[in-house]
Write an enzyme that holds these catalytic residues in place. Structure first.
Site, mmCIF file in Angstrom:
data_model
loop_
_atom_site.group_PDB
_atom_site.id
_atom_site.type_symbol
_atom_site.label_atom_id
_atom_site.label_comp_id
_atom_site.label_asym_id
_atom_site.label_seq_id
_atom_site.Cartn_x
_atom_site.Cartn_y
_atom_site.Cartn_z
ATOM 1 N N HIS A 119 18.174 4.430 -2.300
ATOM 2 C CA HIS A 119 18.539 3.433 -3.058
ATOM 3 C C HIS A 119 17.960 3.007 -4.439
ATOM 4 O O HIS A 119 16.611 3.936 -4.563
ATOM 5 C CB HIS A 119 17.828 1.850 -2.468
ATOM 6 C CG HIS A 119 18.296 1.836 -0.953
ATOM 7 N ND1 HIS A 119 17.538 2.418 0.061
ATOM 8 C CD2 HIS A 119 19.169 1.318 -0.306
ATOM 9 C CE1 HIS A 119 18.228 2.089 1.174
ATOM 10 N NE2 HIS A 119 19.228 1.086 0.972
ATOM 11 N N ASP A 136 14.155 2.469 -4.361
ATOM 12 C CA ASP A 136 13.200 3.609 -3.749
ATOM 13 C C ASP A 136 12.776 4.483 -4.835
ATOM 14 O O ASP A 136 11.675 4.872 -4.791
ATOM 15 C CB ASP A 136 14.086 4.435 -2.654
ATOM 16 C CG ASP A 136 14.830 3.663 -1.441
ATOM 17 O OD1 ASP A 136 14.624 2.584 -1.321
ATOM 18 O OD2 ASP A 136 15.750 4.325 -1.209
HETATM 19 C C1 XUL Z 1 19.645 -0.513 7.137
HETATM 20 C C2 XUL Z 1 20.086 0.617 6.686
HETATM 21 C C3 XUL Z 1 19.923 0.790 5.362
HETATM 22 C C4 XUL Z 1 21.280 1.606 4.827
HETATM 23 C C5 XUL Z 1 21.131 1.874 3.371
HETATM 24 O O1 XUL Z 1 19.797 -1.023 8.696
HETATM 25 O O2 XUL Z 1 20.605 1.369 7.620
HETATM 26 O O3 XUL Z 1 18.784 1.644 5.274
HETATM 27 O O4 XUL Z 1 21.189 2.970 5.486
HETATM 28 O O5 XUL Z 1 21.189 0.651 2.790
#
Ligand code: XUL
Ligand code: CO
Length: 444
Positions: free
Chosen positions: A109, A112
């Site tokens: 993300h 992150d």
């Molecule tokens: C949350 C989840 C996230 C997504 C990416 O449950 O799985 O980490 O994978 O935003």
């Protein structure tokens, strides 16, 4: 091509060398027992079936805190008080980890990778600094980006949603983040871009105009798709279904819901699904069910690999370590067209009581071995058990004659009724469930 060990100024896992395959007899926790990247199973090297990826947010950002207590794991890359320096150190640690483990892909993300700034412009600048460095690291190591995404759920401004927020002003901030994250994904050559709608849902219908919110989501994703296509993104957009948590009811509930949403908004040619085991079980489905449904609709994109705890009902994101579960998953993957350009992202975290740094290596190795065993077993089941043939036979009455005519749409309801009269009561046909189940166990 093998990855090149890529260290920064400091080595973050000094006792650990590049992980090797030592075979099922090995007692070394830091060696593969089953996963051999180049060993050919079912027609291609293991690593091509899996396309393993590391989840930046769990592995390098999640230091064990939970709602009841603070961090338990000391990440040496988190030591600097300057957030940009800490982000650079984390990047060094990440590429050391990828290349020591031998995993060719990663996922992140925006937040992150780089800290949020005080404004949209400062956040974009912070991200760009890290993306430039990540690009260099990718080149040096041979590691690639499986997917990028924007965290539009963590910041307090998103407490009522991002693309489905009742306040248009908030939606514009989500758009700014998604734009920057798509740009970053393009720059890093990512094969996919993910949307997980953690806050896209509601707690009570009393204050929610669900129709309007879903239309906003459709509009938002359409504009994100258009932006990506106009700006060099040639990969797959992915939606990750999850039924609940953090909201009570999330709009991207499960595969079936997302498939019909994509079709309603005309997005099914650009979007596929990113399916996660623990999300499937929260929705009351198996991982295999969710994968099969997506594959049957030509919309299987990628997987987030983990498992929940059968004894409690939340998203525990444990590393997949259950061999039966892995076998049932790999049976579906082998019957599908495969995952590329998707892959298997370890969206999983160690328990907070697993506090040694080496535990993150052990967890990934264990999961990779679990999946390798699942692949080997599933391949054998398909070749030797006769299971698929048995299943096909159940439907033999549709293979020829009137059954085949029905499938082609040639028989109307009244004609079917006349046939029932003529054929009389059908002979009972056992579903043989226990036989199928015993076949699976025979191969494990
Ligand atoms: C949350 C989840 C996230 C997504 C990416 O449950 O799985 O980490 O994978 O935003
Ligand atoms: Co996930």
């Amino acid at each position: 091509m093998a990855l090149k060990l890529t260290l920064g100024k400091k080595e973050y896992f000094p006792g650990i060398k590049q992980i090797q395959y030592e075979g099922p007899g090995s007692k070394n926790p830091l060696a593969f027992k089953w996963y051999q990247p180049d060993a050919v199973v079912a027609g291609k090297p293991m690593k091509e079936h899996f396309r393993f990826a590391i989840a930046y947010w769990h592995t390098f950002c999640n230091a064990g805190s939970d709602p009841f207590g603070k961090d338990t794991i000391d990440f040496p890359w988190d030591a600097s008080s300057d957030p940009i320096q800490a982000a650079k150190d984390k990047l060094d640690a990440a590429f050391e980890f990828f290349t020591k483990l031998g995993v060719e892909f990663y996922c992140f993300h925006d937040r992150d990778m780089a800290p949020e700034g005080k404004s949209v412009i400062e956040s974009e600048k912070n991200l760009q600094i890290l993306i430039d460095l990540a690009k260099e690291k990718q080149k040096e190591s041979g590691v690639k980006l499986l997917w990028g995404t924007a965290n539009v759920f963590g910041h307090r401004r998103y407490m009522n949603g991002a693309a489905t927020n009742p306040d248009f002003h908030v939606l514009t901030h989500a758009a700014a983040q998604v734009k920057a994250a798509i740009d970053a994904t393009v720059e890093l050559g990512g094969g996919n871009y993910v949307f997980w709608g953690g806050r896209e849902g509601y707690f009570t219908l009393l204050n929610t105009d669900m129709k309007r919110e879903l239309e906003h989501l459709g509009q938002f994703l359409t504009k994100a798709r258009d932006y990506g296509r106009q700006n060099g993104f040639k990969g797959t957009f992915l939606i990750e279904p999850k039924p609940m948590e953090p909201t009570k009811h999330q709009y991207d509930f499960d595969s079936a819901t997302v498939i019909s949403f994509l079709k309603k908004f005309g997005l099914e040619n650009d979007f596929k699904l990113n399916i996660e085991n623990n999300h499937a079980t929260l929705a009351g489905h198996t991982f295999a069910h969710e994968v099969r449904l997506a594959a049957d609709n030509g919309l299987l994109g990628s997987l987030d690999i983990n498992q929940g705890d059968p004894y409690n009902g939340w998203d525990t994101d444990e590393f997949l370590h259950d061999v039966t579960e892995s076998t049932l998953l790999m049976l579906e993957i082998l019957q599908s067209k495969g995952l590329a350009p998707g892959g298997m992202n370890f969206d999983a975290k160690n328990r907070r009581s697993s506090s040694d740094l080496e535990d993150i290596f052990i967890a990934h190795i264990s999961s990779m071995d679990t999946l390798a065993r699942g692949l080997i077993i599933a391949d054998k089941i398909i070749r030797e058990s006769g299971l698929l043939e048995m299943r096909k036979k159940r439907y033999a009455s549709f293979d020829s004659g009137d059954g085949a005519r029905f499938e082609k749409g040639e028989l109307g309801l009244a004609q079917l009724r006349d046939m029932a009269v003529k054929l009389g009561e059908p002979q009972q046909m056992s579903a043989k469930q226990e036989l199928y189940e015993s076949l699976i166990n025979q191969f494990i």
